[in-house]
Enzyme design. Structure first.
Site, mmCIF file in Angstrom:
data_model
loop_
_atom_site.group_PDB
_atom_site.id
_atom_site.type_symbol
_atom_site.label_atom_id
_atom_site.label_comp_id
_atom_site.label_asym_id
_atom_site.label_seq_id
_atom_site.Cartn_x
_atom_site.Cartn_y
_atom_site.Cartn_z
ATOM 1 C CG ASP A 165 -6.083 7.826 4.616
ATOM 2 O OD1 ASP A 165 -6.720 8.239 4.059
ATOM 3 O OD2 ASP A 165 -6.075 6.723 5.175
ATOM 4 C CE LYS B 271 -6.926 8.272 7.902
ATOM 5 N NZ LYS B 271 -7.605 7.294 8.535
ATOM 6 C CD GLU C 185 -6.858 4.980 2.340
ATOM 7 O OE1 GLU C 185 -7.753 5.208 2.847
ATOM 8 O OE2 GLU C 185 -5.935 4.889 2.738
ATOM 9 C CE LYS D 297 -3.279 2.550 2.818
ATOM 10 N NZ LYS D 297 -4.434 2.253 3.863
ATOM 11 C CG ASP E 103 -2.188 5.105 4.987
ATOM 12 O OD1 ASP E 103 -2.091 3.905 5.414
ATOM 13 O OD2 ASP E 103 -3.274 5.388 4.511
ATOM 14 C CG ASP F 6 -10.272 7.252 6.568
ATOM 15 O OD1 ASP F 6 -9.247 7.090 6.074
ATOM 16 O OD2 ASP F 6 -10.583 7.292 7.617
ATOM 17 N NE ARG G 119 -11.053 -1.355 3.179
ATOM 18 C CZ ARG G 119 -11.823 -1.723 4.081
ATOM 19 N NH1 ARG G 119 -12.852 -2.269 4.192
ATOM 20 N NH2 ARG G 119 -11.262 -1.312 5.310
HETATM 21 N N1 BES Z 1 -4.737 4.238 6.570
HETATM 22 C C1 BES Z 1 -5.812 3.741 7.374
HETATM 23 C C2 BES Z 1 -5.711 2.824 8.408
HETATM 24 C C3 BES Z 1 -4.811 3.247 9.591
HETATM 25 C C4 BES Z 1 -5.538 3.900 10.839
HETATM 26 C C5 BES Z 1 -3.529 3.053 9.831
HETATM 27 C C6 BES Z 1 -4.816 4.209 11.851
HETATM 28 C C7 BES Z 1 -2.781 3.205 11.001
HETATM 29 C C8 BES Z 1 -3.527 3.830 11.883
HETATM 30 C C9 BES Z 1 -6.820 3.356 6.581
HETATM 31 O O1 BES Z 1 -6.761 3.863 5.376
HETATM 32 C C10 BES Z 1 -8.198 3.634 7.161
HETATM 33 O O2 BES Z 1 -8.624 4.977 7.354
HETATM 34 N N2 BES Z 1 -9.069 2.779 7.332
HETATM 35 C C11 BES Z 1 -10.280 2.932 8.163
HETATM 36 C C12 BES Z 1 -11.216 1.865 7.493
HETATM 37 C C13 BES Z 1 -12.578 2.085 8.016
HETATM 38 C C14 BES Z 1 -13.073 3.346 7.245
HETATM 39 C C15 BES Z 1 -13.368 0.965 7.804
HETATM 40 C C16 BES Z 1 -10.109 2.817 9.756
HETATM 41 O O3 BES Z 1 -9.116 1.764 9.977
HETATM 42 O O4 BES Z 1 -10.504 3.404 10.437
HETATM 43 ZN ZN ZN Z 2 -5.135 4.696 4.588
HETATM 44 MN MN MN Z 3 -8.093 5.746 5.056
#
Ligand code: BES
Ligand code: ZN
Ligand code: MN
Length: 500
Positions: free
Chosen positions: A269, A276, A350, A264, A288, A348, A352
């Site tokens: 992000d 966020k 993104e 990734k 990220d 968010d 995947r």
């Molecule tokens: N990059 C984040 C995941 C992340 C969160 C990594 C905190 C490190 C620390 C990812 O893109 C994300 O935002 N995931 C969301 C998914 C949700 C919207 C289903 C998450 O984990 O909140």
């Molecule tokens: Zn992310």
């Molecule tokens: Mn995200």
């Protein structure tokens, strides 16, 4: 920094090996005061030692450290580090102990350091490599963004005592692995204004030129032609052009295995319109791209080591997740490069989406296995914390091989379930699937989403490194901040022939 091995140990009389002429000696001590090392170190440092240890409350516990400096003696600096109980001493404990020795030696201004650490129960070659890596990685500092960058001097020569001679340290691969981890740390720590998708591509180009690898960078138009609607939807809100990176290592002789490492590569992000909020670490989302940092770091190491028999493809769909008038809306439906339609119910989620098109691209390369690494979900951090990455795999053989490769590098993986009934959570009313499911089990539905873009018969594993890519505090050989997690696991897996 140069590494050497000497077979001699601190003798029973506590004398130092004659062949060693350095200024500093670091010795590991178990917490059991009856362990023979205590007598040896007392013989070396004299009868006043017990009182000094008492005064400094040095009990030989992990984290205990004591530096004794004397002007007239050789060695002029003696460092004692605690090892805890002998029964629980393993490779990870050895790695931590070697890193604390190195840090104490650097603080004491040592130029030539000998390490006397036990390695009972471990393979001597592996133990030597662990110690050497820990010393080098433990002394890593990142001064790139300071206006004054004068680095503290570190030991020039490190001698590992008590290893069988002629002990051939695998110096080449130690250097390669450390350089790979250091590259990953530098990429992860670099701020999003200074490390863009374009800079990710330039990094890949530097590796390609330095080591003679093949590099293909697909521009936005190339990705459009391939129908990468999921990846491009994420990229469309940013001013910065996306860069789809494909870097290939080919062994000198014919390859019998062909694998892809997919990372990734979100250089930032923001969350997109599902922005966020405070507490969601938006200020950390430069990391990220940790999955792609591990993949590029591993490729750099592999290109230097040149293992036989395995062809390795590194694939990164790099971009930023931003907000603008052109950004993807929550609710948009798009089509990925395998023709599947996705309803974006959360911008968010993104990572995947970018990985979906990267996995489809990888699967066309006629591979034996694909491993992807991603800072994919906060849910994985909640489940496993900062020290353990989640592992999902369709193949028991690949999962076992990755766990073994991780263990050999003292990185921790924990296998998680790909429970197919949870796919219910990512069914969409309108499209083939939606990009997020319910909060409970969020790292599992994320893995199930990715699985939908990998052919059933292909061995595939997904590592969620959201927790392990960054550390709030320095821990063992890792500094505070970017850890470089994943590089050692990948290099070990490839060096073992990439079994699945
Ligand atoms: N990059 C984040 C995941 C992340 C969160 C990594 C905190 C490190 C620390 C990812 O893109 C994300 O935002 N995931 C969301 C998914 C949700 C919207 C289903 C998450 O984990 O909140
Ligand atoms: Zn992310
Ligand atoms: Mn995200």
């Amino acid at each position: 920094m140069e590494f050497r091995c000497l077979s001699t140990t601190l003798s029973d009389a506590g004398a130092l090996p004659e062949a060693w002429q350095g200024d500093s000696l670091a010795v590991g001590l178990f917490s059991d005061p009856n362990h023979p090392l205590w007598a040896q170190i007392t013989a070396l440092l004299g009868p006043k030692l017990p009182a000094l240890l008492e005064q400094c409350r040095f009990k030989g516990k992990p984290g205990d450290s004591l530096t004794v400096q004397q002007l007239e003696t050789r060695p002029s600096t003696v460092i004692l580090v605690g090892l805890g109980e002998a029964a629980g001493f393993d490779s990870a404990a050895l790695r931590n102990a070697a890193a604390s020795c190195a840090k104490a030696a650097a603080s004491a201004g040592s130029r030539s350091l000998a390490l006397a650490l036990p390695w009972q129960g471990l393979d001597p070659q592996a133990a030597a490599a662990t110690m050497a890596e820990a010393v080098r990685l433990g002394l890593y500092v990142d001064l790139r963004f300071r206006s004054e960058h004068e680095a503290k001097p570190v030991p020039e020569l490190v001698t590992l005592l008590g290893l069988p001679e002629p002990s051939q340290l695998p110096l080449q691969s130690i250097d390669a692995v450390c350089a790979g981890v250091e590259l990953a740390r530098q990429l992860v720590a670099a701020p999003p204004n200074l490390l863009t998708p374009g800079d990710m591509a330039s990094t890949a180009a530097t590796i390609a030129t330095d080591f003679g690898l093949d590099l293909k960078v697909l521009e936005r138009s190339d990705c459009e032609a391939l129908g990468m609607g999921a990846y491009l939807a994420v990229a469309q809100g940013s001013e910065l052009p996306p860069k789809f990176i494909h870097l290939t290592y080919r062994p000198s002789e014919a390859a019998t295995r062909r694998v892809a490492l997919v990372g990734k590569g979100l250089t930032f992000d923001s969350g997109g319109y599902n922005l966020k909020v405070a507490g969601s670490q938006i200020d950390k989302m430069k990391y990220d791209m940790g999955g792609s940092a591990a993949v590029l770091g591993a490729l750099r190491a592999i290109a230097q080591i040149r293992p036989a028999g395995v062809e390795v493809h590194a694939i990164v769909a790099s971009c930023e997740n931003m907000i603008s008038g052109g950004a993807v809306h929550p609710g948009d439906i798009l089509t990925a490069s395998n023709g599947k339609t996705i309803e974006i119910n959360n911008t968010d989620a993104e990572g995947r989406l970018t990985l979906a098109d990267a996995l489809v691209y990888a699967a066309k390369l006629e591979l034996d296995a694909i491993v992807d690494l991603a800072t994919l979900t906060g849910a994985c951090v909640i489940a496993l914390g900062e020290e353990i990455a989640g592992l999902w795999s369709s193949s028991d053989g690949l999962a076992a091989a990755l766990v073994a490769a991780a263990e050999a590098g003292d990185e921790a993986l924990w296998r998680m379930p790909l429970r197919s009934s949870y796919k219910e959570g990512i069914k969409s009313q309108l499209a083939d699937l939606k990009n997020t499911g319910p909060r409970p089990g969020g790292s599992i539905t994320a893995a199930l989403f990715l699985q939908d873009f990998v052919p059933k018969e292909l061995a595939w594993a997904h590592l969620d490194i959201a927790g392990t890519v960054w550390s709030e505090k320095a821990r063992g050989q890792d500094p505070a901040g970017a850890t470089g997690f994943g590089v050692r696991t990948l290099v070990n897996w490839i060096s073992a022939g990439a079994p699945s």
